[in-house]
Design an enzyme around this catalytic site. Structure first.
Site, PDB file in Angstrom:
ATOM      1  N   GLN A  49      -4.809  -1.767   9.480  1.00 41.49           N
ATOM      2  CA  GLN A  49      -4.639  -3.085   8.864  1.00 41.49           C
ATOM      3  C   GLN A  49      -5.209  -4.183   9.771  1.00 41.49           C
ATOM      4  O   GLN A  49      -4.840  -4.276  10.945  1.00 41.49           O
ATOM      5  CB  GLN A  49      -3.138  -3.329   8.584  1.00 41.49           C
ATOM      6  CG  GLN A  49      -2.863  -4.602   7.818  1.00 41.49           C
ATOM      7  CD  GLN A  49      -3.436  -4.581   6.395  1.00 41.49           C
ATOM      8  OE1 GLN A  49      -3.323  -3.599   5.679  1.00 41.49           O
ATOM      9  NE2 GLN A  49      -4.077  -5.668   6.002  1.00 41.49           N
ATOM     10  N   LYS A  72       0.837  -1.196   0.000  1.00 42.89           N
ATOM     11  CA  LYS A  72       0.000   0.000   0.000  1.00 42.89           C
ATOM     12  C   LYS A  72       0.878   1.254   0.000  1.00 42.89           C
ATOM     13  O   LYS A  72       0.626   2.210  -0.729  1.00 42.89           O
ATOM     14  CB  LYS A  72      -0.944  -0.017   1.211  1.00 42.89           C
ATOM     15  CG  LYS A  72      -2.051  -1.049   1.060  1.00 42.89           C
ATOM     16  CD  LYS A  72      -2.816  -1.345   2.333  1.00 42.89           C
ATOM     17  CE  LYS A  72      -3.795  -2.505   2.088  1.00 42.89           C
ATOM     18  NZ  LYS A  72      -4.510  -2.958   3.284  1.00 42.89           N
ATOM     19  N   ASP A  96     -11.302   2.299   3.837  1.00 41.08           N
ATOM     20  CA  ASP A  96     -11.577   0.864   3.691  1.00 41.08           C
ATOM     21  C   ASP A  96     -13.075   0.614   3.511  1.00 41.08           C
ATOM     22  O   ASP A  96     -13.477  -0.496   3.154  1.00 41.08           O
ATOM     23  CB  ASP A  96     -11.101   0.110   4.945  1.00 41.08           C
ATOM     24  CG  ASP A  96      -9.767  -0.596   4.716  1.00 41.08           C
ATOM     25  OD1 ASP A  96      -9.443  -0.866   3.545  1.00 41.08           O
ATOM     26  OD2 ASP A  96      -9.068  -0.866   5.709  1.00 41.08           O
TER      27      ASP A  96
END
Ligand code: NDP
Length: 285
Positions: free
Chosen positions: A98, A54, A121
């Site tokens: 994460q 990322k 997200d």
């Protein structure tokens, strides 16, 4: 006849180039840059690889990324307080934590603390609710990547029978909603589904998000189906999907490989969501 292989890596690269160009133009016009904060707790190897990829994408396309790598014993309070300060930081437009998190931390609590307009997200209940209502701008990256792969490959969705194996909050459920909004007819299967292949064998588009290596075999797939493999499993040979690629590719019309299918699209969609969250702030100023 062997299936056409959908090259997610190539499609994701083209999308990232478009995003990079748009970011460059915004910087030229406003002097402003998008910023993404990535929080990683603990030393899970797979998570560290995802975070590295990322960050690499951010660097390639011109998003400022700040990484907060915290030890695995970090308290929930400390993470909530970090998220609170990132919520108030006007240079940060996207916040990503994460997953999975260590067991002593409640993932739901963490997700709910991220400001919905920085939730790149798409996991916050506000964004999930908007997805249900079909008004979302920040949508879970992997299912969005799946739909985008189909669109870019010009595979029609409307009217198709879509079977999704897996009902997680981050893949299966949002994928079902996205397909529904595109006028497909959806069946969602899970570990309690009886006679799974009765369903998978009827799918025009079959999405596998199970987390079991090579679980979907050729005899579970309708001839000519489009097969999208979301699974990422690790074995001695490297990464392997949820679909038994060698046999299923002889039966499907299109298939995504692992690696190089949905994975790169997930990251491209994260970059897209960060751009959207950034542009939303520009519209407000
Ligand atoms: P989860 O473990 O959260 O969900 C797995 C789902 O598969 C569950 O709904 C489970 O059913 C179902 N399932 C498990 N066993 C069976 C079975 N025998 N028959 C039918 N259904 C079954 O996984 P995720 O959704 O998070 O991830 C799925 C896969 O996708 C993983 O390999 C993951 O690594 C990968 N992934 C890939 C991403 C990418 O970028 N390509 C991003 C996110 C995930 P039940 O609900 O009943 O337990």
């Amino acid at each position: 006849m062997s299936a056409a292989i959908i090259n997610g890596k190539e499609i994701a690269s083209a999308i990232k180039i478009e995003i990079a160009e748009e970011l460059k133009k915004i910087k030229r016009d406003t002097g402003k840059e998008a910023g993404l904060a990535v929080i990683l707790v603990g030393d899970d190897t797979a998570s560290a690889v995802y975070v590295r990829n990322k960050k690499k994408s951010c660097l390639e396309i011109g998003i400022r990324s700040s990484e907060y790598h915290l030890p695995k014993e970090t308290s929930q309070e400390a993470i909530l307080s970090l998220i609170g300060s990132l919520n108030n930081n006007s240079e940060i437009h996207g916040i990503l934590v994460q997953l999975p998190l260590p067991h002593h931390i409640q993932s739901n609590k963490i997700i709910e603390t991220i400001a919905p307009d920085k939730d790149v997200d798409g996991f916050h209940p506000v964004n999930v609710g908007k997805l249900v209502a079909n008004t979302a701008s920040l949508i879970s990256c992997t299912p969005l990547g799946v739909i985008t792969l189909l669109d870019k490959t010009e595979i029609p969705i409307e009217g198709k029978r879509v079977v999704i194996v897996g009902r997680s909050n981050i893949v299966g459920k949002p994928a079902a909603l996205l397909f529904l909004h595109r006028n497909a007819t959806i069946t969602v299967c899970h570990s309690k589904t009886r006679n799974l292949s009765d369903y998978t064998n009827k799918a025009d588009i079959l999405v596998a998000a199970i987390g079991r290596p090579a679980f979907i075999k050729a005899d579970m797939v309708k001839k000519g189906a489009v097969v999208i493999d979301v699974g990422i499993n690790r074995d001695e040979a490297g990464l392997i999907g949820d679909v038994d690629f060698p046999s299923v590719k002889e039966r499907a019309s299109y298939i995504t490989p692992v690696p190089g299918g949905v994975g790169p699209m997930t990251i491209a969609m994260l970059m897209k969501n960060t751009l959207i969250a950034f542009k939303n702030t520009l519209n407000k100023t």
